[in-house]
Design a protein around this motif. Structure first.
Motif, short mmCIF file in Angstrom:
data_model
loop_
_atom_site.label_atom_id
_atom_site.label_comp_id
_atom_site.label_asym_id
_atom_site.label_seq_id
_atom_site.Cartn_x
_atom_site.Cartn_y
_atom_site.Cartn_z
N ARG A 124 0.80 -1.28 0.02
CA ARG A 124 -0.08 0.01 0.12
C ARG A 124 0.89 1.41 -0.10
N ARG A 125 0.43 2.21 -0.58
CA ARG A 125 1.27 3.57 -0.90
C ARG A 125 1.07 4.21 0.44
N ARG A 126 -0.13 4.55 0.80
CA ARG A 126 -0.39 5.01 2.18
C ARG A 126 -1.41 4.55 2.89
N GLY A 127 -1.64 3.01 3.34
CA GLY A 127 -2.60 2.44 3.73
C GLY A 127 -2.65 1.87 5.02
N ILE A 128 -2.20 2.79 6.02
CA ILE A 128 -2.20 2.52 7.38
C ILE A 128 -3.59 2.61 8.12
N PRO A 129 -4.04 1.46 8.36
CA PRO A 129 -5.44 1.75 8.94
C PRO A 129 -5.66 2.61 9.99
N GLY A 130 -6.52 3.45 10.21
CA GLY A 130 -6.73 4.51 10.81
C GLY A 130 -7.69 4.23 12.10
N TRP A 131 -8.14 2.67 12.16
CA TRP A 131 -9.10 2.34 13.19
C TRP A 131 -8.50 1.19 13.88
N GLY A 132 -9.08 0.47 14.86
CA GLY A 132 -8.81 -0.65 15.56
C GLY A 132 -7.26 -0.68 16.19
N VAL A 133 -6.77 -1.74 16.23
CA VAL A 133 -5.55 -1.74 17.10
C VAL A 133 -4.28 -2.28 16.24
N PHE A 134 -4.37 -1.99 14.69
CA PHE A 134 -3.65 -2.46 13.70
C PHE A 134 -2.11 -1.84 13.90
N THR A 135 -1.96 -1.02 14.51
CA THR A 135 -0.60 -0.25 14.73
C THR A 135 0.13 -0.69 16.12
N ASN A 136 -0.73 -1.51 16.80
CA ASN A 136 -0.31 -1.92 18.11
C ASN A 136 0.44 -3.28 17.98
N LYS A 137 1.68 -3.30 18.26
CA LYS A 137 2.55 -4.45 18.23
C LYS A 137 2.26 -5.43 19.40
N GLU A 138 1.87 -5.06 20.41
CA GLU A 138 1.52 -5.98 21.74
C GLU A 138 0.30 -6.65 21.33
N LEU A 139 -0.56 -6.02 20.52
CA LEU A 139 -1.90 -6.80 20.43
C LEU A 139 -2.01 -7.64 19.12
N GLN A 140 -1.13 -7.00 18.21
CA GLN A 140 -1.16 -7.63 16.67
C GLN A 140 -0.03 -8.53 16.46
N GLY A 141 1.24 -8.22 17.00
CA GLY A 141 2.35 -9.20 16.89
C GLY A 141 3.04 -8.50 15.71
N GLY A 142 2.62 -7.30 14.94
CA GLY A 142 3.45 -7.00 13.80
C GLY A 142 2.48 -6.24 12.90
N GLY A 143 2.76 -5.69 11.86
CA GLY A 143 2.30 -4.72 11.07
C GLY A 143 1.75 -5.33 9.73
N PRO A 144 2.06 -4.72 8.54
CA PRO A 144 1.74 -5.46 7.37
C PRO A 144 2.10 -6.79 6.92
N LEU A 145 3.07 -7.11 7.50
CA LEU A 145 3.66 -8.47 7.30
C LEU A 145 2.54 -9.52 7.89
N ILE A 146 2.20 -9.40 8.99
CA ILE A 146 1.34 -10.17 9.68
C ILE A 146 -0.35 -10.00 9.60
N ASP A 147 -0.60 -8.59 8.73
CA ASP A 147 -1.80 -8.57 8.53
C ASP A 147 -2.38 -8.72 7.10
N ILE A 148 -1.53 -7.97 6.25
CA ILE A 148 -1.89 -8.26 4.66
C ILE A 148 -0.82 -9.03 4.03
N GLY A 149 0.18 -8.90 4.33
CA GLY A 149 1.15 -10.03 3.83
C GLY A 149 1.02 -11.36 4.10
N VAL A 150 0.42 -11.64 5.13
CA VAL A 150 -0.09 -12.94 5.36
C VAL A 150 -1.17 -13.63 4.59
N HIS A 151 -2.08 -12.63 4.01
CA HIS A 151 -2.76 -13.30 2.84
C HIS A 151 -2.31 -13.69 1.59
N MET A 152 -1.42 -12.70 1.04
CA MET A 152 -0.73 -13.16 -0.33
C MET A 152 0.10 -14.36 -0.05
#
Length: 353
Positions: free
Chosen positions: A158-186
């Motif tokens: 994503r060019r500028r696709g940081i989610p502005g809601w939820g806990v997507f930018t919180n490593k403690e709750l998510q474990g990481g960022g784009p790798l574990i969120d969208i990268g994991v899909h592909m």
């Protein structure tokens, strides 16, 4: 089990409201949503009121003890996938858990082991598997049209696709960022098409260059002052069968396309791009490209939920399994570990799940 699947929802956030519940309701007479649980009582009550769900809880343990439930959708932040799934499996429920499987490979292994011992279905929310492009290409792969697939490229940028809601930018709750969120899909899509080979070695790098400063947000404004994840990750994965994958994923990067999700496969008899689907071959001394003139249209989440319901009612293996979740989690955590240590990581564990 009766012909009606009694479903409970753990987590009353956006993925439950936008994907799971509406698509359970499309299953008509096959499903009855009987309960929802969320630590924020008001969210659970609001969801229950909107969809006429009879029982509301702030504790999923209490929900599992109080209501007869056949299957559970786990729609919590990543940190709680493991405990919620374990509680549901031990209560005798089938589980559809949102991606990623867990926070660690050990958690994913325990979930897979518990499901196997309990004789229950454990599957994950990798909805891109149900895309018509993926299903069509899988038929070509299974038919030998690509031959031995020895290389792949995974893109989730994503060019500028940081989610502005939820806990997507919180490593403690998510474990990481784009790798574990969208990268994991592909990554799951590529592994699925390649037959889910066993990983051998990973090398990864991560970057935090744009997310921790104020900028343009194409998916809402994010809390850049508390941005604790990577905004970009890159990596290489090798497998015990000799195949390899190159991976690139980002929430924010200075690239042309605003959003690109794709998988490229390279085999001995042909190659392919998945989104949009195009197959590359050499036949009769001619280089040819093959594109479908028609693909069926049905929502990815709709097919995911529908097939989970059918697998539960018919007691058959779902497309995404606990063992595959273990392999995937090892790769994700291996890439993060490699990035932290600055060296390649050998994945040596033997999977028994």
């Amino acid at each position: 089990m009766s012909k009606t699947l009694r479903v409970g929802i753990i987590g009353a956030g956006g993925i439950a409201k936008g994907a799971h519940i509406p698509n359970y309701l499309k299953c008509k007479d096959k499903v009855e949503i009987v309960a929802v649980s969320d630590v924020v009582k008001e969210k659970a009550e609001e969801l229950a009121k909107e969809y006429s769900i009879p029982h509301v809880f702030t504790s999923y343990e209490e929900m599992l003890e109080s209501v007869q439930i056949d299957a559970i959708s786990v729609c919590t932040p990543n940190k709680f996938h493991h405990p919620a799934t374990m509680a549901a499996l031990k209560a005798g429920c089938h589980v559809l858990c949102e991606k990623p499987p867990a926070m660690t490979p050990q958690e994913a292994e325990e979930m897979a082991d518990t499901a196997k011992k309990a004789g229950k279905i454990l599957t994950y929310g990798f909805h891109y598997r149900h895309a018509p492009e993926v299903e069509a290409l899988k038929r070509f792969v299974d038919g030998g049209e690509l031959g031995n697939i020895y290389a792949a490229r995974v893109t989730a940028m994503r060019r500028r696709g940081i989610p502005g809601w939820g806990v997507f930018t919180n490593k403690e709750l998510q474990g990481g960022g784009p790798l574990i969120d969208i990268g994991v899909h592909m990554l799951d899509t590529a592994l699925y098409l390649m037959g889910y080979p066993e990983p051998d070695t990973v090398f990864g790098v991560t970057y935090q260059k744009l997310g921790n400063r104020k900028g343009v947000g194409l998916m809402g404004s994010w809390d850049y002052e508390n941005f604790s994840i990577e905004d970009m990750a890159r990596g290489m994965i090798t497998f015990k069968n000799g195949a390899s994958i190159l991976l690139e994923t980002a929430f924010a990067a200075n690239v042309e396309k605003h959003d690109e999700m794709n998988v490229t496969l390279i085999g001995e008899q042909g190659g392919a791009d998945v989104f949009p689907l195009k197959i590359y071959q050499e036949k009769h001394e001619t280089l040819i490209d093959i594109t479908p003139s028609h693909l069926p249209k049905k929502g990815y989440h709709e097919l995911e939920v529908e097939r989970f319901v059918d697998a539960c009612l018919e007691e058959r293996t779902p497309s995404s399994t606990g063992l595959q979740g273990v392999y995937l989690q090892r790769i994700i955590n291996g890439l993060y570990e490699s990035a932290e240590k600055g060296e390649a990581i050998k994945i040596t564990e033997t999977v028994k799940a």
